[in-house]
Design a protein around this motif. Sequence first.
Motif, PDB file in Angstrom:
ATOM      1  N   GLU A  37       0.847  -1.189   0.000  1.00  0.00           N
ATOM      2  CA  GLU A  37       0.000   0.000   0.000  1.00  0.00           C
ATOM      3  C   GLU A  37       0.884   1.240   0.000  1.00  0.00           C
ATOM      4  N   HIS A  38       0.571   2.192  -0.859  1.00  0.00           N
ATOM      5  CA  HIS A  38       1.301   3.455  -0.983  1.00  0.00           C
ATOM      6  C   HIS A  38       2.780   3.214  -1.247  1.00  0.00           C
ATOM      7  N   GLY A  39       3.066   2.121  -1.933  1.00  0.00           N
ATOM      8  CA  GLY A  39       4.457   1.799  -2.231  1.00  0.00           C
ATOM      9  C   GLY A  39       4.929   2.462  -3.507  1.00  0.00           C
ATOM     10  N   GLU A  40       4.054   3.178  -4.175  1.00  0.00           N
ATOM     11  CA  GLU A  40       4.313   3.952  -5.395  1.00  0.00           C
ATOM     12  C   GLU A  40       4.486   3.100  -6.635  1.00  0.00           C
ATOM     13  N   GLY A  41       5.653   2.605  -6.930  1.00  0.00           N
ATOM     14  CA  GLY A  41       5.850   1.913  -8.203  1.00  0.00           C
ATOM     15  C   GLY A  41       5.825   0.418  -8.047  1.00  0.00           C
ATOM     16  N   GLY A  42       4.998  -0.265  -8.836  1.00  0.00           N
ATOM     17  CA  GLY A  42       4.965  -1.716  -8.789  1.00  0.00           C
ATOM     18  C   GLY A  42       6.321  -2.289  -9.113  1.00  0.00           C
ATOM     19  N   SER A  43       7.017  -1.648 -10.114  1.00  0.00           N
ATOM     20  CA  SER A  43       8.308  -2.170 -10.544  1.00  0.00           C
ATOM     21  C   SER A  43       9.362  -1.966  -9.474  1.00  0.00           C
ATOM     22  N   THR A  44       9.285  -0.859  -8.763  1.00  0.00           N
ATOM     23  CA  THR A  44      10.363  -0.557  -7.829  1.00  0.00           C
ATOM     24  C   THR A  44      10.132  -1.120  -6.437  1.00  0.00           C
ATOM     25  N   LYS A  45       8.896  -1.133  -5.984  1.00  0.00           N
ATOM     26  CA  LYS A  45       8.652  -1.527  -4.597  1.00  0.00           C
ATOM     27  C   LYS A  45       8.186  -2.983  -4.466  1.00  0.00           C
ATOM     28  N   ALA A  46       7.255  -3.412  -5.353  1.00  0.00           N
ATOM     29  CA  ALA A  46       6.672  -4.740  -5.201  1.00  0.00           C
ATOM     30  C   ALA A  46       7.498  -5.824  -5.902  1.00  0.00           C
ATOM     31  N   ALA A  47       8.079  -5.492  -7.050  1.00  0.00           N
ATOM     32  CA  ALA A  47       8.807  -6.510  -7.825  1.00  0.00           C
ATOM     33  C   ALA A  47       9.970  -7.127  -7.043  1.00  0.00           C
ATOM     34  N   PRO A  48      10.768  -6.321  -6.322  1.00  0.00           N
ATOM     35  CA  PRO A  48      11.868  -6.954  -5.568  1.00  0.00           C
ATOM     36  C   PRO A  48      11.358  -7.947  -4.522  1.00  0.00           C
ATOM     37  N   ILE A  49      10.225  -7.621  -3.924  1.00  0.00           N
ATOM     38  CA  ILE A  49       9.671  -8.541  -2.920  1.00  0.00           C
ATOM     39  C   ILE A  49       9.289  -9.854  -3.591  1.00  0.00           C
ATOM     40  N   ALA A  50       8.615  -9.748  -4.732  1.00  0.00           N
ATOM     41  CA  ALA A  50       8.222 -10.950  -5.463  1.00  0.00           C
ATOM     42  C   ALA A  50       9.463 -11.772  -5.814  1.00  0.00           C
ATOM     43  N   ARG A  51      10.495 -11.080  -6.263  1.00  0.00           N
ATOM     44  CA  ARG A  51      11.717 -11.793  -6.656  1.00  0.00           C
ATOM     45  C   ARG A  51      12.311 -12.550  -5.469  1.00  0.00           C
ATOM     46  N   LYS A  52      12.393 -11.879  -4.331  1.00  0.00           N
ATOM     47  CA  LYS A  52      13.029 -12.510  -3.172  1.00  0.00           C
ATOM     48  C   LYS A  52      12.202 -13.691  -2.645  1.00  0.00           C
ATOM     49  N   VAL A  53      10.905 -13.555  -2.740  1.00  0.00           N
ATOM     50  CA  VAL A  53      10.055 -14.671  -2.320  1.00  0.00           C
ATOM     51  C   VAL A  53      10.315 -15.882  -3.216  1.00  0.00           C
ATOM     52  N   ILE A  54      10.409 -15.622  -4.523  1.00  0.00           N
ATOM     53  CA  ILE A  54      10.660 -16.724  -5.456  1.00  0.00           C
ATOM     54  C   ILE A  54      12.043 -17.326  -5.215  1.00  0.00           C
ATOM     55  N   GLU A  55      13.009 -16.455  -5.003  1.00  0.00           N
ATOM     56  CA  GLU A  55      14.369 -16.939  -4.729  1.00  0.00           C
ATOM     57  C   GLU A  55      14.398 -17.839  -3.502  1.00  0.00           C
ATOM     58  N   THR A  56      13.723 -17.401  -2.469  1.00  0.00           N
ATOM     59  CA  THR A  56      13.696 -18.200  -1.249  1.00  0.00           C
ATOM     60  C   THR A  56      13.079 -19.560  -1.510  1.00  0.00           C
ATOM     61  N   TYR A  57      11.972 -19.543  -2.242  1.00  0.00           N
ATOM     62  CA  TYR A  57      11.275 -20.802  -2.464  1.00  0.00           C
ATOM     63  C   TYR A  57      12.091 -21.751  -3.335  1.00  0.00           C
ATOM     64  N   LEU A  58      12.738 -21.181  -4.354  1.00  0.00           N
ATOM     65  CA  LEU A  58      13.487 -22.039  -5.272  1.00  0.00           C
ATOM     66  C   LEU A  58      14.902 -22.294  -4.771  1.00  0.00           C
ATOM     67  N   GLY A  59      15.218 -21.743  -3.607  1.00  0.00           N
ATOM     68  CA  GLY A  59      16.528 -22.001  -3.014  1.00  0.00           C
ATOM     69  C   GLY A  59      17.667 -21.347  -3.751  1.00  0.00           C
ATOM     70  N   LYS A  60      17.401 -20.180  -4.375  1.00  0.00           N
ATOM     71  CA  LYS A  60      18.457 -19.477  -5.110  1.00  0.00           C
ATOM     72  C   LYS A  60      19.194 -18.537  -4.162  1.00  0.00           C
ATOM     73  N   GLU A  61      20.425 -18.204  -4.529  1.00  0.00           N
ATOM     74  CA  GLU A  61      21.192 -17.211  -3.781  1.00  0.00           C
ATOM     75  C   GLU A  61      20.339 -15.968  -3.598  1.00  0.00           C
ATOM     76  N   VAL A  62      20.365 -15.425  -2.435  1.00  0.00           N
ATOM     77  CA  VAL A  62      19.598 -14.212  -2.214  1.00  0.00           C
ATOM     78  C   VAL A  62      20.478 -13.010  -2.496  1.00  0.00           C
ATOM     79  N   ARG A  63      20.056 -12.241  -3.475  1.00  0.00           N
ATOM     80  CA  ARG A  63      20.786 -11.025  -3.847  1.00  0.00           C
ATOM     81  C   ARG A  63      20.397  -9.916  -2.885  1.00  0.00           C
ATOM     82  N   ASP A  64      21.357  -9.143  -2.485  1.00  0.00           N
ATOM     83  CA  ASP A  64      20.987  -7.990  -1.660  1.00  0.00           C
ATOM     84  C   ASP A  64      21.112  -6.725  -2.467  1.00  0.00           C
ATOM     85  N   ASP A  65      20.144  -5.855  -2.333  1.00  0.00           N
ATOM     86  CA  ASP A  65      20.290  -4.595  -3.060  1.00  0.00           C
ATOM     87  C   ASP A  65      19.770  -3.421  -2.246  1.00  0.00           C
TER      88      ASP A  65
END
Lengths: 608, 367
Positions: free
Chosen positions: A580-608
Amino acid sequence: MSGYLNSPDGDWFNNRLKGTMFFIIIAFFVILVRLFYLQMIHGETYRELSTNNRIRLQHLPPSRGLIYDSQGDLLVDNRPAFDLLVVPRDAKPLDETLARLSSLTGIPVAEMRGRVVKKGGENSSRSVVLKRDIGRDLLAPVEVHRFDLPGVIVKVRPKRYYLNPGMAAHLLGYLGEINTREIASGEHPEASVGDFIGKFGLEKVMEPLLRGAQGGRQVEVDVRGRVIRELKRVEADPGKNIYLTVNTALQKRAEALLKGDVGSVVALDPQSGAVLAMASSPTFDQNDFVSGLSYAKWNSLKNNPGRPMENKATQAMYPPASIYKIVSSIAALEEKVVDRRTHFFCSGQHAYGDRIYRCWKRVGHGTTDMVKAISQSCDVYFYEVGERLGVDRLAFYARSCGLGSPTGVELAGEASGLIPTAEWKRRKLGRNWLSGETLSLAIGQSYNLVTPIQMAMLIASVANGGTIYQPYILGKVEAAGGAVVTTTHPVVKGHLPASKKNLALVQKGLWGTVNSRKGTGKIASIQGVTVAGKSGTAQVVSKGWGRSKKRSIRKFRDHAWFVAYAPVEHPTIAVAVIVEHGEGGSTKAAPIARKVIETYLGKEVRDD
Amino acid sequence: MIDRRVVEHFDWGLLLITLILSGLGLVALYSAVYAGNDPSLRPLFAKQLVWLGSGMGVMVATFCIDPKEFERWTPGIYAGCMLLLVAVLLVGRVVGGSRRWLAVGSLTLQPSELAKIGVILMLARYYARNATTRGLGFRELLTPAGIVLLPFMLVYLQPDLGTGLLIVMIAGIMTLFVKIERRTLTLLVCAGLGCSVAAWIFFLKAYQKQRVLTFLNPDRDPLGNGYHIIQSKIAIGSGMLTGKGFLKGTQNTLSFLPERHTDFILSVLAEEWGFLGMVFLVLMYCTLFIWSLNIAHKSKNTFGTITAVGVTAMLFWEAFINMGMVMGLMPVVGVPLPLVSYGGSSVVKSLMAIGLLMGVSMRRFKK
């Protein structure tokens, strides 16, 4: 008439009456014999039972079923809690007993007296709770002085304990003391005052499974209320243990990613609809509810602008924004208002009627076809699509995609969302649908509302090739002994209204979002795994507001959406994220989606 | 409209027995509602007085009417009772899972109680016209079967199997009284046994089976009915020879007894008044039934005779089943002790039944 001679007269009846009288006298003789047996022969025994000793009925509460995650790790447990009770009738002299108890425990006499008076008086034979959940420090002195405290009982009661406080709180829910309205409802036939029942989340929905059946025993007690012997016993039937589909590691990760923000993450297994994670932020500690929430804590929960008591995954409704372009694309292709080769020119704006409809990209996308329109989220392309489809055709496809009604996940109070039609607007707002509104609708920016779990279900269906699975949380149910009672089988709710070919085109657009040079979701790409997705930015106030002004006031900032699935070749996870009020889907929500997928698939977690 | 001869033959003895039984009921009720810790029961005593008063009114109104008039009105009365039973199914108030009460203003009425009287009158009318010394054959029994089955089904749907069976049992005594052909009787007994087995398998609901099984073996349900029966037995047994004395019952005051003001009122009486009190109560009932059978005997009119037998059968079964139930001789079914238990519909119905008996009795010299 078979003969007047045969009709009965007084004498005939007299004989029959004698028989009847004989029968009655015999019956009452039996009653008298029975009375003689009970009162004269066994009278002494019964007198004994009724005066010196008493037979009482004690309930044996069933132990509540435990809750495990998909890996078999315990999430919700029962731990012993100790309640201090008194049976006033057995505690004579009451004042002396209470005074002694007060000196041992420090509970004021007046407080205990008040409870006794309120709950039936000094002669009541029913136990009165003096204090709930006394700690071990108070328990020890009471136990030691047990024999100086007639009528005082320490009752061990299982207390619900949530092993990861705050984790999946909305999903698991919590227990609370039953109230009079709930007792009167008849839904909890065995419950009585003081019992705990599920009040929220799965604890509430799964109450019949978790609860079990009450047992009881007949006991003989002495004048001090102590059990002398047990006469009869019926064991309680423990509640069933339930295993969720939720993956604790993923759930924790999703919640950590949302921390500090208001929003939700829903992750589904696209091949079955199983809920892998369902996070709603901000959250709350369920253990507070079990121990009895203080007024201050309840107020702070109630007044928190982030609405912690709401399960945002199923109960909060948001404009779908550009995520809706998935539905618009399917509708456009199926209705053949466009095909894969159709292209429109995006100059950054689109004139319709006397209004100018703008694309989010001011300079425009240039010549745009379907795949590019999805990848780069071109608004102008979908204005054209909306103009050609009309509101009602779009609504039909939205409904067929499972929107506008609850998904059916096992949680109470799920919101339906809203799919507007011309008829709906006439009825609700008393005005006719304006064709210009369809343009906004096609980019998900009109009256339409969706829940995060609906979006997760939509992207999961796109991921698996078009099957809409009903999301579910309950994986399997086990009896207390470990025997599996039921295993949930995925339920197919329906199919996306799209041919294989058309759906493949949409999937290609979603792939482009993450993987093409100008895709709006590039930030969600993961090394070694192909991710597909779609971003969305839901306007909270109309575009007329200046960008700078909107940014400065948090509550006017746009909501950030992102939906994704991976791996594209054979998807095993589908995610919907809203901040909510995160402004850009690409900037705020996409990284969260990526990290969730990474965690589930057991991929290295990138920090940014 | 009532001539002097009728008034001269007023049945004072029957009135006395009725007053004694009602009085015993009030004594027990007073104890049940005032000795316990539950103040919410207290208003019931005054309510019962009002019910007894209205019941007496109904009784007077009933005996003022010539049974011959009743015979003429019977189909209407019966139809009215059936309509009430239908109404209960449609708009009745649900208490404890079954729909048994009709609310009229602040009063609640239990039409199944009135239906018992309706069935008695209807059967008496039919048998008065069709009975022969030869006994009833199969065909002649079809109509009575219909008369009984209709209210039975309506009551069964409430669901209140206990009252339904009671209606059948009352009809049973009346029918046996007017005699059934031996061949038909044998056939019916066999069919009845067959039906019971079928009913057990197909019709009885789980809780009804549970009740019967609990009765046969109270250990099956030590927390429910089994517990009630044991507490009731303790109450009765602890009364011993002379009882613990008025208001001194301990089982009663401790609220161990369920429904102690209605179905289990006998336990309260037995605990406080002992075996002697019980013998007195049982003798009163016996006197009442012998008295009413005597009325049947003296009546010069067949309808009057059979009505009196039917009314006796009703009061007898209720008293017998209730006593058997609280003493652990019979399953726990919700049957009140006539004239003694608390309950408006039951009291009014019982007094109406007494009124019918009085009506028959007063006109025994009229041809």
